[in-house]
Design a protein around this motif. Structure first.
Motif, PDB file in Angstrom:
ATOM      1  N   ILE A  99       9.324   1.425   0.070  1.00  0.00           N
ATOM      2  CA  ILE A  99       9.427   2.751  -0.556  1.00  0.00           C
ATOM      3  C   ILE A  99       8.952   2.679  -2.006  1.00  0.00           C
ATOM      4  O   ILE A  99       8.155   3.511  -2.456  1.00  0.00           O
ATOM      5  CB  ILE A  99      10.861   3.301  -0.468  1.00  0.00           C
ATOM      6  CG1 ILE A  99      11.191   3.672   0.976  1.00  0.00           C
ATOM      7  CG2 ILE A  99      11.051   4.502  -1.381  1.00  0.00           C
ATOM      8  CD1 ILE A  99      12.637   4.048   1.195  1.00  0.00           C
ATOM      9  N   ALA A 100       9.430   1.681  -2.744  1.00  0.00           N
ATOM     10  CA  ALA A 100       9.031   1.528  -4.146  1.00  0.00           C
ATOM     11  C   ALA A 100       7.525   1.272  -4.257  1.00  0.00           C
ATOM     12  O   ALA A 100       6.854   1.845  -5.131  1.00  0.00           O
ATOM     13  CB  ALA A 100       9.808   0.385  -4.795  1.00  0.00           C
ATOM     14  N   LEU A 101       6.991   0.460  -3.360  1.00  0.00           N
ATOM     15  CA  LEU A 101       5.547   0.190  -3.362  1.00  0.00           C
ATOM     16  C   LEU A 101       4.770   1.466  -3.053  1.00  0.00           C
ATOM     17  O   LEU A 101       3.749   1.756  -3.701  1.00  0.00           O
ATOM     18  CB  LEU A 101       5.203  -0.903  -2.342  1.00  0.00           C
ATOM     19  CG  LEU A 101       3.742  -1.315  -2.258  1.00  0.00           C
ATOM     20  CD1 LEU A 101       3.285  -1.945  -3.565  1.00  0.00           C
ATOM     21  CD2 LEU A 101       3.544  -2.288  -1.099  1.00  0.00           C
ATOM     22  N   GLY A 102       5.247   2.241  -2.092  1.00  0.00           N
ATOM     23  CA  GLY A 102       4.590   3.499  -1.750  1.00  0.00           C
ATOM     24  C   GLY A 102       4.576   4.478  -2.914  1.00  0.00           C
ATOM     25  O   GLY A 102       3.564   5.134  -3.175  1.00  0.00           O
ATOM     26  N   ILE A 103       5.700   4.564  -3.612  1.00  0.00           N
ATOM     27  CA  ILE A 103       5.770   5.447  -4.781  1.00  0.00           C
ATOM     28  C   ILE A 103       4.807   4.964  -5.863  1.00  0.00           C
ATOM     29  O   ILE A 103       4.063   5.757  -6.449  1.00  0.00           O
ATOM     30  CB  ILE A 103       7.223   5.526  -5.309  1.00  0.00           C
ATOM     31  CG1 ILE A 103       8.095   6.279  -4.309  1.00  0.00           C
ATOM     32  CG2 ILE A 103       7.268   6.186  -6.692  1.00  0.00           C
ATOM     33  CD1 ILE A 103       9.582   6.209  -4.606  1.00  0.00           C
ATOM     34  N   PHE A 104       4.807   3.660  -6.113  1.00  0.00           N
ATOM     35  CA  PHE A 104       3.915   3.093  -7.128  1.00  0.00           C
ATOM     36  C   PHE A 104       2.442   3.338  -6.780  1.00  0.00           C
ATOM     37  O   PHE A 104       1.659   3.774  -7.617  1.00  0.00           O
ATOM     38  CB  PHE A 104       4.182   1.591  -7.294  1.00  0.00           C
ATOM     39  CG  PHE A 104       3.248   0.914  -8.241  1.00  0.00           C
ATOM     40  CD1 PHE A 104       3.371   1.112  -9.611  1.00  0.00           C
ATOM     41  CD2 PHE A 104       2.249   0.075  -7.771  1.00  0.00           C
ATOM     42  CE1 PHE A 104       2.512   0.485 -10.494  1.00  0.00           C
ATOM     43  CE2 PHE A 104       1.386  -0.551  -8.641  1.00  0.00           C
ATOM     44  CZ  PHE A 104       1.509  -0.342 -10.016  1.00  0.00           C
ATOM     45  N   ILE A 105       2.089   3.088  -5.531  1.00  0.00           N
ATOM     46  CA  ILE A 105       0.700   3.292  -5.086  1.00  0.00           C
ATOM     47  C   ILE A 105       0.336   4.770  -5.186  1.00  0.00           C
ATOM     48  O   ILE A 105      -0.782   5.121  -5.582  1.00  0.00           O
ATOM     49  CB  ILE A 105       0.507   2.767  -3.642  1.00  0.00           C
ATOM     50  CG1 ILE A 105       0.740   1.258  -3.597  1.00  0.00           C
ATOM     51  CG2 ILE A 105      -0.848   3.120  -3.097  1.00  0.00           C
ATOM     52  CD1 ILE A 105      -0.163   0.438  -4.469  1.00  0.00           C
ATOM     53  N   GLY A 106       1.270   5.635  -4.818  1.00  0.00           N
ATOM     54  CA  GLY A 106       1.027   7.071  -4.915  1.00  0.00           C
ATOM     55  C   GLY A 106       0.797   7.519  -6.348  1.00  0.00           C
ATOM     56  O   GLY A 106      -0.043   8.380  -6.615  1.00  0.00           O
ATOM     57  N   THR A 108      -4.533   4.305  -2.767  1.00  0.00           N
ATOM     58  CA  THR A 108      -3.936   4.138  -1.434  1.00  0.00           C
ATOM     59  C   THR A 108      -4.828   3.378  -0.463  1.00  0.00           C
ATOM     60  O   THR A 108      -4.362   2.971   0.599  1.00  0.00           O
ATOM     61  CB  THR A 108      -3.610   5.519  -0.829  1.00  0.00           C
ATOM     62  OG1 THR A 108      -4.806   6.290  -0.766  1.00  0.00           O
ATOM     63  CG2 THR A 108      -2.561   6.242  -1.648  1.00  0.00           C
ATOM     64  N   ASP A 109      -6.077   3.156  -0.805  1.00  0.00           N
ATOM     65  CA  ASP A 109      -6.999   2.480   0.116  1.00  0.00           C
ATOM     66  C   ASP A 109      -6.572   1.051   0.429  1.00  0.00           C
ATOM     67  O   ASP A 109      -6.625   0.624   1.584  1.00  0.00           O
ATOM     68  CB  ASP A 109      -8.424   2.465  -0.462  1.00  0.00           C
ATOM     69  CG  ASP A 109      -9.019   3.853  -0.576  1.00  0.00           C
ATOM     70  OD1 ASP A 109      -8.450   4.785   0.032  1.00  0.00           O
ATOM     71  OD2 ASP A 109     -10.034   3.995  -1.268  1.00  0.00           O
ATOM     72  N   TRP A 110      -6.169   0.318  -0.584  1.00  0.00           N
ATOM     73  CA  TRP A 110      -5.891  -1.096  -0.349  1.00  0.00           C
ATOM     74  C   TRP A 110      -4.660  -1.312   0.510  1.00  0.00           C
ATOM     75  O   TRP A 110      -4.534  -2.323   1.182  1.00  0.00           O
ATOM     76  CB  TRP A 110      -5.788  -1.871  -1.659  1.00  0.00           C
ATOM     77  CG  TRP A 110      -4.538  -1.630  -2.445  1.00  0.00           C
ATOM     78  CD1 TRP A 110      -4.324  -0.677  -3.370  1.00  0.00           C
ATOM     79  CD2 TRP A 110      -3.319  -2.368  -2.342  1.00  0.00           C
ATOM     80  NE1 TRP A 110      -3.049  -0.766  -3.869  1.00  0.00           N
ATOM     81  CE2 TRP A 110      -2.407  -1.802  -3.258  1.00  0.00           C
ATOM     82  CE3 TRP A 110      -2.900  -3.447  -1.577  1.00  0.00           C
ATOM     83  CZ2 TRP A 110      -1.115  -2.274  -3.418  1.00  0.00           C
ATOM     84  CZ3 TRP A 110      -1.613  -3.919  -1.741  1.00  0.00           C
ATOM     85  CH2 TRP A 110      -0.733  -3.333  -2.655  1.00  0.00           C
TER      86      TRP A 110
END
Length: 165
Positions: free
Chosen positions: A39-46, A51-53
């Motif tokens: 979840i934290a990684l998703g928020i950071f990437i967002g 988001t490609d990598w």
């Protein structure tokens, strides 16, 4: 003061039931930690918009992340406290043959050994110790019983030292 060294007694070993409960509790804790990390990684990437990598990582990338978090979970908790979340709940602790907390190197070796395929089945042997225990020369014992046993040992050592003086 006595030069005698405490050697762990096998009557202090955690039961197979406690060890199994440790495994289940740690598995649940790890899944929660992994989920929160994702979840934290998703928020950071967002937030950074790259988001490609994350889709290009593939299964190997996610497995490397999971293995890294797994190693960190056990190494940090057992290295600093001698206990994982499961061991805190069941009242058990990780020690060496002298009842002391193992070094970080030993704990890391133990954590790596947990990744050996079929390590979970190694508990089916007669002594109830897994490969990650035997390879790293560590033991999981009842914490309160160990503290009482070590206290008694040192009290008897002091009595013996006073009599020889």
């Amino acid at each position: 003061m006595s030069n005698s060294t405490y050697i762990l007694d096998d009557k202090l070993f955690a039961s197979n039931g406690s060890r199994f409960l440790n495994y289940i509790l740690d598995l649940v804790a790890f899944v929660i930690i992994f989920f929160l990390f994702c979840i934290a990684l998703g928020i950071f990437i967002g937030l950074i918009g790259k988001t490609d990598w994350i889709t290009d990582m593939g299964e190997l990338g996610w497995n490397l992340i999971a293995f890294t978090l797994f190693l960190l979970y056990y190494t940090l908790l057992e290295g600093f406290f001698g206990r994982s979340i499961g061991k805190f709940i069941t009242g058990t602790i990780l020690v060496d043959e002298n009842g002391q907390r193992p070094s970080f190197g030993t704990v890391f070796k133990r954590s790596l050994c947990r990744l050996i395929p079929f390590d979970a089945f190694s508990f089916l042997g007669s002594d109830g110790r897994g490969w990650h225990d035997t390879i790293s020369d560590t033991y999981v014992v009842n914490k309160k019983a160990l503290e009482e046993e070590v206290k008694t040992f040192h009290e008897f050592s002091l009595i013996g030292a006073q009599e020889t003086n």
